[in-house]
Design an enzyme around this catalytic site. Structure first.
Site, PDB file in Angstrom:
ATOM      1  N   GLN A  11       0.968  -1.225  -0.014  1.00 24.35           N
ATOM      2  CA  GLN A  11       0.078  -0.077  -0.030  1.00 24.35           C
ATOM      3  C   GLN A  11       0.683   1.175  -0.029  1.00 24.35           C
ATOM      4  OE1 GLN A  11      -2.587  -0.547   3.591  1.00 24.35           O
ATOM      5  NE2 GLN A  11      -3.248  -2.521   2.416  1.00 24.35           N
ATOM      6  N   HIS A  27      -0.944  -0.263   5.601  1.00 17.87           N
ATOM      7  CA  HIS A  27      -1.110   0.887   6.709  1.00 17.87           C
ATOM      8  C   HIS A  27      -0.304   1.915   6.867  1.00 17.87           C
ATOM      9  CE1 HIS A  27      -4.026  -2.673   8.219  1.00 17.87           C
ATOM     10  NE2 HIS A  27      -4.196  -2.437   7.220  1.00 17.87           N
ATOM     11  N   TYR A  52     -10.097 -10.800   9.366  1.00 21.46           N
ATOM     12  CA  TYR A  52     -10.397 -11.189   8.064  1.00 21.46           C
ATOM     13  C   TYR A  52     -10.994 -12.605   7.646  1.00 21.46           C
ATOM     14  CZ  TYR A  52      -8.174  -6.957   6.148  1.00 21.46           C
ATOM     15  OH  TYR A  52      -7.768  -5.513   5.876  1.00 21.46           O
TER      16      TYR A  52
END
Lengths: 137, 373
Positions: B89, B153, B268
């Site tokens: 990310q 993150h 998850y």
């Protein structure tokens, strides 16, 4: 008599080496899959979800995915260089962007080995680092 | 047999309990639209952030590591970016102008950087000036450490408040059980610094030994939306939960927002990591989403272009591919509506200096929302 014993020993040791090689091959495949699971959880799971089910129309499924099973090179390419534009997975159109993930070729091989052998997917030919390295944009 | 049945029932309860979550009581509606949309910049991949220069041209960050200037429809790639750590990310992230940009020319951006201690990367904040399509006078204002090869993150949003303080977010960097609750570690925090990188003397943790003194609040997972409330001047954020438990928070100094001790989310995989959603000394979110919408970008409407939307909060949904409009009454969300549904994953949203709402959509570009006449 002595010769016969020699032959038997030769054949045996040959078989053993062969078997050892198989085991090694298997264990390196298994190890790669194991490594791939960590990569998956770190880089892939928040979109493709825990069981590779994806999200309808947004993130294509990896579980029982015809794209992943039939388009090995394109799948590696997508992980290596990112994926953009329309693709069809299990008869459903997806038109989104997956950014290049910045993984090493070894990490790409590992995650490919994990996703192609998980959730009902079958892959007997291990993806190697060399195979990933050979794929160009 | 009786025992067997009761054991079975006990096991079933245990397993179903794992996945039990209370859905948001207010659902997102999709009424007939009263606006039109116009793609004002096309051909973008992941427009993570964007801002407007005084001449109304735009600066847009592409996550893959490109800063693009768009003027009268013409794109120019800005040169001179620092080395950007593009992994997971991480990449080139948000961009914001100094409130006094016209006078001092400072622009601020966040990115993932491999600089400093350890393998991998972490979030960095830099300021620079834009001269002839090139960044000059680059100053690294903050670099979170240590680096890590984890892909998640990075946080990234940058907002100035009314007092000229620079707020930015850094997510937990995939290290949930270490970073967010430890003041001596970067990550899982909202930060506040002066415009030149100095740490304000009255920051809440300046007196705590070993603390990251730039930190302003903690216990965050991954805030990828941040905006200033035009009415109160307060800093609002939204952050991703895991599976469920995305949140909207108003940031207060020194407060603990609870991650991962309290959460409305689950793993998850469907298993739980905490049984509690509230604890003394920890802030409750203003709103939480179950299921997750994967929020990114945030704006509060205050222009007169959209009378019916005034004061509404806008949040992008990466997961369901729409812009969410939230109506609030007395500090509580009372209505949610889907805007621009089906155009793509919404990464960023801003009210432009012309009062119109602009939305960064992945694989589409920047989209302007025009109220229907």
């Amino acid at each position: 008599m002595k010769y016969r014993l020699f032959y038997v020993l030769c054949i045996c040791s040959g078989l053993i080496t062969q078997a050892q090689k198989e085991v090694e091959k298997k264990s390196s495949f298994a190890k790669s899959i194991e490594e791939g699971q960590f990569i998956y959880e770190d880089f892939c799971m928040n979109c493709h979800l825990t069981n590779g089910e994806g999200v309808a129309k947004t993130f294509p499924p990896l579980a029982k995915s015809d794209y992943l099973m039939n388009k090995r090179e394109l799948s590696i390419k997508a992980i290596k260089f990112g994926q953009k534009g329309e693709i069809v997975v299990n008869g459903v159109k997806y038109n989104n962007v997956m950014a290049p993930l910045g993984l090493t070729d070894q990490e790409i091989a590992d995650v490919m080995n994990y996703i192609t052998t998980s959730w009902g997917n079958i892959n007997k030919k291990m993806v190697t680092k060399a195979e990933v390295s050979a794929i160009e944009q | 047999m009786k025992h067997f049945t009761s054991i079975c029932i006990a096991i079933m309860i245990t397993f179903t309990a794992c996945a039990q979550q209370t859905e948001s009581t207010i659902k997102a509606e999709a009424p007939p639209q009263k606006y039109e949309s116009e793609v004002v910049v096309s051909g973008l991949s992941i427009p993570w952030g964007f801002t407007f220069l005084p001449d109304n041209s735009m600066l847009i960050t592409e996550k893959a590591g490109e800063l693009i200037h768009v003027k009268d429809g013409k794109k120019t790639v800005i040169e001179g970016l620092p080395d950007i750590y593009v992994r997971g990310q991480g990449g080139l992230l948000d961009i914001e102008l100094h409130p006094d940009y016209k006078k001092n020319g400072w622009l601020y951006f966040s990115y993932a950087s491999a600089e400093g201690e350890g393998q991998g990367g972490n979030t960095a904040i830099m300021r620079a000036k834009l001269v002839d399509a090139k960044l000059t006078e680059k100053q690294l204002l903050y670099k979170a450490g240590p680096n890590t090869r984890r892909g998640q993150h990075f946080g990234s949003r940058i907002v100035f408040d009314n007092n000229g303080y620079l707020f930015f977010s850094i997510g937990d960097r995939g290290n949930r059980d270490v970073n967010p609750q430890d003041m001596t570690k970067d990550g899982g925090k909202i930060y506040r610094i002066h415009d030149d990188g100095r740490i304000p003397k009255d920051n809440p943790f300046v007196a705590s030994e070993g603390a990251k003194t730039a930190a302003y609040s903690y216990g965050h997972r991954n805030p990828q939306g941040m905006t200033k409330d035009p009415k109160t001047g307060a800093i609002w954020t939204n952050e991703h939960g895991p599976r469920g438990g995305d949140e909207i928070n108003i940031i207060k100094p020194g407060k603990n927002y609870g991650w991962p001790i309290i959460s409305y989310g689950i793993n998850y995989s469907g298993t739980t990591f905490t049984d509690i959603t509230a604890k003394e000394g920890m802030e409750q979110p203003l709103f939480y989403w179950v299921p997750s919408i994967a929020p990114s970008g945030m704006a509060i409407v205050d222009s007169n272009k959209y009378p019916a939307w005034k004061g509404n909060v806008l949040v992008g949904s990466l997961k369901f591919q729409y812009l969410e409009r939230l109506e609030l009454k007395k500090g509580k969300v009372v209505k949610r509506e889907k805007v621009l549904e089906g155009m793509g994953r919404v990464r960023s949203v801003k009210q432009g200096p012309d009062g119109f709402i602009y939305v960064g959509i992945e694989n589409v570009g920047i989209v302007k929302i025009i109220p229907s006449k």
